[in-house]
Write an enzyme that holds these catalytic residues in place. Structure first.
Site, PDB file in Angstrom:
ATOM      1  N   GLY A  69      51.749  19.496  -3.289  1.00 41.96           N
ATOM      2  CA  GLY A  69      51.205  18.390  -2.513  1.00 41.96           C
ATOM      3  C   GLY A  69      51.600  17.058  -3.107  1.00 41.96           C
ATOM      4  O   GLY A  69      52.640  16.912  -3.751  1.00 41.96           O
ATOM      5  N   ARG A 109      53.958  25.705  -2.709  1.00 45.56           N
ATOM      6  CA  ARG A 109      53.625  24.454  -1.996  1.00 45.56           C
ATOM      7  C   ARG A 109      53.157  23.410  -3.015  1.00 45.56           C
ATOM      8  O   ARG A 109      52.300  23.672  -3.850  1.00 45.56           O
ATOM      9  CB  ARG A 109      52.524  24.711  -0.970  1.00 45.56           C
ATOM     10  CG  ARG A 109      52.055  23.448  -0.212  1.00 45.56           C
ATOM     11  CD  ARG A 109      50.887  22.765  -0.880  1.00 45.56           C
ATOM     12  NE  ARG A 109      50.389  21.612  -0.138  1.00 45.56           N
ATOM     13  CZ  ARG A 109      49.474  20.769  -0.584  1.00 45.56           C
ATOM     14  NH1 ARG A 109      48.944  20.937  -1.785  1.00 45.56           N
ATOM     15  NH2 ARG A 109      49.070  19.758   0.144  1.00 45.56           N
ATOM     16  N   THR A 133      40.329  17.510  -6.148  1.00 44.63           N
ATOM     17  CA  THR A 133      41.407  16.936  -6.966  1.00 44.63           C
ATOM     18  C   THR A 133      40.714  15.862  -7.766  1.00 44.63           C
ATOM     19  O   THR A 133      39.733  15.302  -7.299  1.00 44.63           O
ATOM     20  CB  THR A 133      42.455  16.220  -6.069  1.00 44.63           C
ATOM     21  OG1 THR A 133      43.178  17.183  -5.325  1.00 44.63           O
ATOM     22  CG2 THR A 133      43.454  15.400  -6.887  1.00 44.63           C
ATOM     23  N   THR A 184      43.221  11.526  -3.324  1.00 36.93           N
ATOM     24  CA  THR A 184      42.814  12.899  -3.024  1.00 36.93           C
ATOM     25  C   THR A 184      42.853  13.043  -1.502  1.00 36.93           C
ATOM     26  O   THR A 184      42.852  12.046  -0.785  1.00 36.93           O
ATOM     27  CB  THR A 184      41.395  13.233  -3.538  1.00 36.93           C
ATOM     28  OG1 THR A 184      40.437  12.494  -2.774  1.00 36.93           O
ATOM     29  CG2 THR A 184      41.218  12.911  -5.007  1.00 36.93           C
TER      30      THR A 184
HETATM   31  N1  ASP Z   1      45.806  16.026  -2.445  1.00 33.87           N
HETATM   32  C1  ASP Z   1      45.714  17.407  -2.854  1.00 33.87           C
HETATM   33  C2  ASP Z   1      46.908  18.161  -2.345  1.00 33.87           C
HETATM   34  O1  ASP Z   1      47.345  17.909  -1.239  1.00 33.87           O
HETATM   35  C3  ASP Z   1      44.503  18.118  -2.367  1.00 33.87           C
HETATM   36  C4  ASP Z   1      43.191  17.417  -2.446  1.00 33.87           C
HETATM   37  O2  ASP Z   1      43.083  16.301  -2.936  1.00 33.87           O
HETATM   38  O3  ASP Z   1      42.235  18.017  -2.010  1.00 33.87           O
HETATM   39  O4  ASP Z   1      47.361  19.065  -3.030  1.00 33.87           O
END
Ligand code: ASP
Length: 372
Positions: A247, A245, A217, A268
């Site tokens: 996030g 989904r 991310t 992230t």
């Molecule tokens: N925070 C992101 C999510 O949950 C994923 C990530 O940062 O790797 O979609």
């Protein structure tokens, strides 16, 4: 011109000269008159990816900010670099797809001085969701568009919609994951999540997926010389997620929060843990109460730790079995990169008048999430 103006102007010219060596560009002709020290902060992908070009996200954003661009325009131009980079498999084009092999992207942005925000979630077919998030902010009365509606909105603006955002690599590793989890048998939710997660980690250990992009991310926040703050977060989300989904990344207060009077924070890592605690908002509020970026970030991580009680989310030491990171910037240009664990992806990026740097994240907990 006072000494402060002189120093910053000289330093900016120095940075521009460095960049110019690589990009063949002219040094921007700027005089910075205000008190803030312009800077950009992001997670590691802000320095690690250039999409084959001369600049990383933080360098691009910083150059535009000191050149006088709107801070959010600069940050979005920056994050467009990893969004478009096919070798980065956690952001934009080539991001690892959901469980059905479809790349669904999330993003949000906030404009501190305008007090405006926009986001998109589960957006398919657009390589740069951050651009659509900004259009939601600028062109609608709303803050968040999702799924088909977000895509229809992008199409209506003339943004090209592609049938498939997979690259050869993201398709190959998705097919491998699918093979490993046997899609013909529907497992109970806990087992399926566990199996899918384990299969993903197995593939990271086998070198099929780069650990850093499995979680990829980008959150990128910046400040200009007027002290104007903006931020953007963009991602393909969790690899192999259930379609739809969403996030933390596109959710204001979770994946990003900006208050132009106080500061900016973004994240992230495990989105669900952040969504439950709305950490970016919490961090900005803690800074409003006087905490430094580092202390505010640590406070949010402690809150997440306290709220993580389900056994499936804990390692054998009883600590969170996941990582979560925050990139924090205050109104003075002070910053911090903090993480639940300073393990795995250990660094974050900044760009100042001294150029782009990769710095160590400060971890709240010792060891790593999977430390047994
Ligand atoms: N925070 C992101 C999510 O949950 C994923 C990530 O940062 O790797 O979609």
């Amino acid at each position: 011109m006072d000494r402060r103006e002189f120093v910053i102007t000289g330093a900016v010219a120095g940075l521009a000269a460095t960049t110019a060596k690589r990009a063949g560009a002219e040094a921007p002709n700027v005089i910075i008159k205000k008190r803030a020290r312009p800077m950009v902060i992001s997670d590691r992908s802000g320095i690690a990816y250039t999409n084959g070009g001369p600049q990383s996200a933080v360098e691009k954003a910083f150059e535009m900010i000191v050149g006088g661009s709107d801070v959010l325009d600069a940050l979005i131009a920056g994050v467009n670099i990893p969004e478009l980079d096919p070798t980065e498999s956690g952001i934009g084009y080539g991001g690892l797809p959901n469980e059905r092999g479809v790349v669904q992207l999330d993003s949000c942005c906030m404009h501190g001085p305008k007090r405006q925000a926009g986001g998109v979630a589960a957006l398919e077919g657009v390589r740069t969701p951050s651009v659509v998030a900004k259009a939601v902010m600028e062109l609608t009365d709303h803050h968040l568009l999702v799924g088909q509606g977000a895509q229809d909105f992008a199409r209506s603006l003339g943004i090209p919609i592609e049938a498939d955002l997979n690259t050869e690599n993201s398709r190959r590793v998705w097919l491998e994951w699918k093979r490993r989890v046997d899609p013909n048998h529907y497992l109970d939710p806990a087992q399926r999540r566990r199996r899918g997660y384990e299969a993903g980690l197995e593939m990271v250990r086998e070198g099929l997926i780069d650990e850093e992009t499995f979680w990829g991310t980008i959150n990128c926040n910046g400040i200009n010389a007027d002290g104007d703050l903006c931020g953007v977060t963009t991602t393909s989300g969790l690899a192999w997620k259930i379609p739809g989904r969403t996030g933390d990344s596109p959710i204001l207060g979770a994946g990003l929060y900006v208050d132009n009077d106080v500061g900016a924070a973004g994240s992230t890592g495990r989105g669900e843990a952040n969504l439950y605690n709305l950490c970016s908002y919490l961090i900005v509020e803690k800074m409003r109460g006087g905490m430094s970026p580092k202390d505010a970030g640590m406070e949010a991580l402690k809150r997440v730790q306290r709220n993580t009680v389900e056994e499936r989310l804990l390692n054998s030491r009883g600590l969170p079995a996941f990582n979560l990171r925050f990139f924090v910037l205050n109104k003075n240009g002070d910053y911090a990169g903090v993480a639940m664990y300073g393990a795995g992806e250990r660094t974050f990026a900044i760009c100042t008048e001294n150029g782009a740097e990769e710095l160590s994240l400060e971890g709240l907990l010792e060891g790593s999430p999977t430390d047994e």
